[in-house]
Every structure is written in C-alpha cells, then in structure tokens.
Design an enzyme around this catalytic site. Structure first.
Site, PDB file in Angstrom:
ATOM      1  N   GLU A  86       0.121   5.121   0.920  1.00 17.25           N
ATOM      2  CA  GLU A  86      -0.655   6.323   0.949  1.00 17.25           C
ATOM      3  C   GLU A  86      -0.318   7.505   0.409  1.00 17.25           C
ATOM      4  O   GLU A  86       0.866   7.893   0.073  1.00 17.25           O
ATOM      5  CB  GLU A  86      -0.575   6.313   2.475  1.00 17.25           C
ATOM      6  CG  GLU A  86      -1.433   4.809   3.020  1.00 17.25           C
ATOM      7  CD  GLU A  86      -1.548   4.894   4.636  1.00 17.25           C
ATOM      8  OE1 GLU A  86      -0.950   5.717   5.315  1.00 17.25           O
ATOM      9  OE2 GLU A  86      -2.309   3.777   5.114  1.00 17.25           O
TER      10      GLU A  86
ATOM     11  N   CYS B  61      -9.955  -5.338   0.742  1.00 14.41           N
ATOM     12  CA  CYS B  61     -10.933  -4.351   0.945  1.00 14.41           C
ATOM     13  C   CYS B  61     -12.055  -4.662  -0.548  1.00 14.41           C
ATOM     14  O   CYS B  61     -11.691  -5.537  -1.250  1.00 14.41           O
ATOM     15  CB  CYS B  61     -10.703  -3.000   0.609  1.00 14.41           C
ATOM     16  SG  CYS B  61     -10.306  -2.676  -0.912  1.00 14.41           S
TER      17      CYS B  61
ATOM     18  N   GLU C 130      -2.756  -4.894  -2.937  1.00 12.35           N
ATOM     19  CA  GLU C 130      -3.237  -5.710  -3.860  1.00 12.35           C
ATOM     20  C   GLU C 130      -3.090  -5.062  -5.382  1.00 12.35           C
ATOM     21  O   GLU C 130      -2.867  -5.489  -6.316  1.00 12.35           O
ATOM     22  CB  GLU C 130      -4.819  -5.867  -3.568  1.00 12.35           C
ATOM     23  CG  GLU C 130      -4.937  -6.893  -2.568  1.00 12.35           C
ATOM     24  CD  GLU C 130      -5.144  -6.115  -1.340  1.00 12.35           C
ATOM     25  OE1 GLU C 130      -4.730  -4.941  -1.177  1.00 12.35           O
ATOM     26  OE2 GLU C 130      -5.601  -6.621  -0.516  1.00 12.35           O
TER      27      GLU C 130
ATOM     28  N   ASN D  43       0.718  -1.353   0.065  1.00 18.96           N
ATOM     29  CA  ASN D  43      -0.167  -0.114   0.164  1.00 18.96           C
ATOM     30  C   ASN D  43       0.780   1.237  -0.125  1.00 18.96           C
ATOM     31  O   ASN D  43       1.918   1.354   0.738  1.00 18.96           O
ATOM     32  CB  ASN D  43      -1.006   0.033   1.143  1.00 18.96           C
ATOM     33  CG  ASN D  43      -0.310  -0.352   2.506  1.00 18.96           C
ATOM     34  OD1 ASN D  43       0.725  -0.950   2.705  1.00 18.96           O
ATOM     35  ND2 ASN D  43      -1.148   0.393   3.404  1.00 18.96           N
TER      36      ASN D  43
ATOM     37  N   CYS E 237      -4.094   0.392  -2.523  1.00 21.90           N
ATOM     38  CA  CYS E 237      -3.954  -0.662  -1.752  1.00 21.90           C
ATOM     39  C   CYS E 237      -2.712  -1.539  -2.246  1.00 21.90           C
ATOM     40  O   CYS E 237      -2.369  -1.413  -3.453  1.00 21.90           O
ATOM     41  CB  CYS E 237      -4.960  -1.648  -1.648  1.00 21.90           C
ATOM     42  SG  CYS E 237      -6.501  -0.960  -0.766  1.00 21.90           S
TER      43      CYS E 237
ATOM     44  N   CYS F 160     -10.562  -4.240  -3.829  1.00 21.60           N
ATOM     45  CA  CYS F 160      -9.501  -4.937  -4.384  1.00 21.60           C
ATOM     46  C   CYS F 160     -10.293  -6.490  -4.572  1.00 21.60           C
ATOM     47  O   CYS F 160      -9.760  -7.154  -5.558  1.00 21.60           O
ATOM     48  CB  CYS F 160      -8.693  -5.114  -3.330  1.00 21.60           C
ATOM     49  SG  CYS F 160      -7.647  -3.671  -3.182  1.00 21.60           S
TER      50      CYS F 160
END
Ligand code: THU
Length: 130
Positions: free
Chosen positions: A43, A85, A54, A41, A52, A88
């Site tokens: 940010e 999530c 993934e 991930n 993310c 994803c």
C-alpha cells in the site's frame, strides 16, 4: 497443508505492507516450469498507488523468466473469501488459460477452489487480438 503453493501464499501474507487497510494478502504463482513466485500487497499513503499481491507475484514471475501461470494461490484473512479483485482477474488472464485453478486460502489453508473461467467468465485475453 501439503501443497507447497498454498504454503507459499500463506507464508507471504504476513510480509505484506498494508498499514492503511490492515488487510494483508499473499499470492503464490506456479509457472510452466514448476517454479513458485510470491507477491504481497504493497500500500501507499497515496492510496490509489498501492498494488495487489497478485500483481507482485506476476511481476516476480515475469522477472524470473516465467511466462505462464499454471496455478495461483491467494491467502487473506476474514469472514469472506479473499478472491482476487476484478483488475487482478484480468492480470491473471494475461498469463493463464481459463481452466487454471485459483486456490483461495486463509491462514489455515485452502478454503475454496475456483477456475479462472468461474471468476472471469467470457474473458478477453491475448487470443482476442489474433
Ligand atoms: N488486495 C490484494 O492484494 N489482492 C486482491 O485481489 C484484493 C485486495 C489488497 C489491496 C489492498 O492493499 C488490500 O487488499 C485491501 O483492499
């Protein structure tokens, strides 16, 4: 930890850029050629722009020429399972049939295995478009 895919996700996790949530995630995809692609991930100070793990692993797979996800391992710390999530789950679905394994891990190793169908039942995918 004998599975190279799980090891790749766990090894990627501390490389994540997560200064805001402090929640680092590593993902590792095995493609149709047996190659492994990792992501973390990333940010951003403008929070919604973050991505993310993934999504990063999928981008790495596509950039390396892979087109199918045969397995994916996701590693994150915490009491609760680091399941992907909702967004994803759909990103994974684009490149995977419903029966692939999603391996949920922490820094120690595998915690629980799900199929994609279990995490995204009755999914909408490329086949739906004919
Ligand atoms: N995160 C992932 O990388 N993958 C998931 O499937 C769940 C959430 C990241 C996004 C954000 O950087 C942090 O975890 C906290 O939500």
């Amino acid at each position: 930890m004998s599975d190279a895919l799980i090891a790749a996700a766990i090894n990627a996790m501390p490389l994540a850029y997560a200064p805001y949530s402090q929640f680092q995630v590593g993902a590792a995809i095995e493609d149709e050629n047996g190659h492994i692609h990792t992501g973390v991930n990333v940010e951003n100070a403008a929070y919604p722009v973050g991505s993310c793990a993934e999504a990063g692993a999928i981008a790495a797979m596509i950039g390396a020429g892979g087109r199918k996800i045969t397995r994916i391992a996701i590693a994150g710390r915490g009491v609760f399972l680091c399941t992907p999530c909702g967004g994803c789950r759909q990103r994974i679905r684009e490149f995977a049939p419903a029966d692939i394994d999603i391996l949920i891990c922490d820094e120690q190793g595998l915690r629980q295995r799900f199929t994609l169908a279990e995490l995204l039942p009755h999914s909408f995918g490329p086949d739906n478009l004919g």
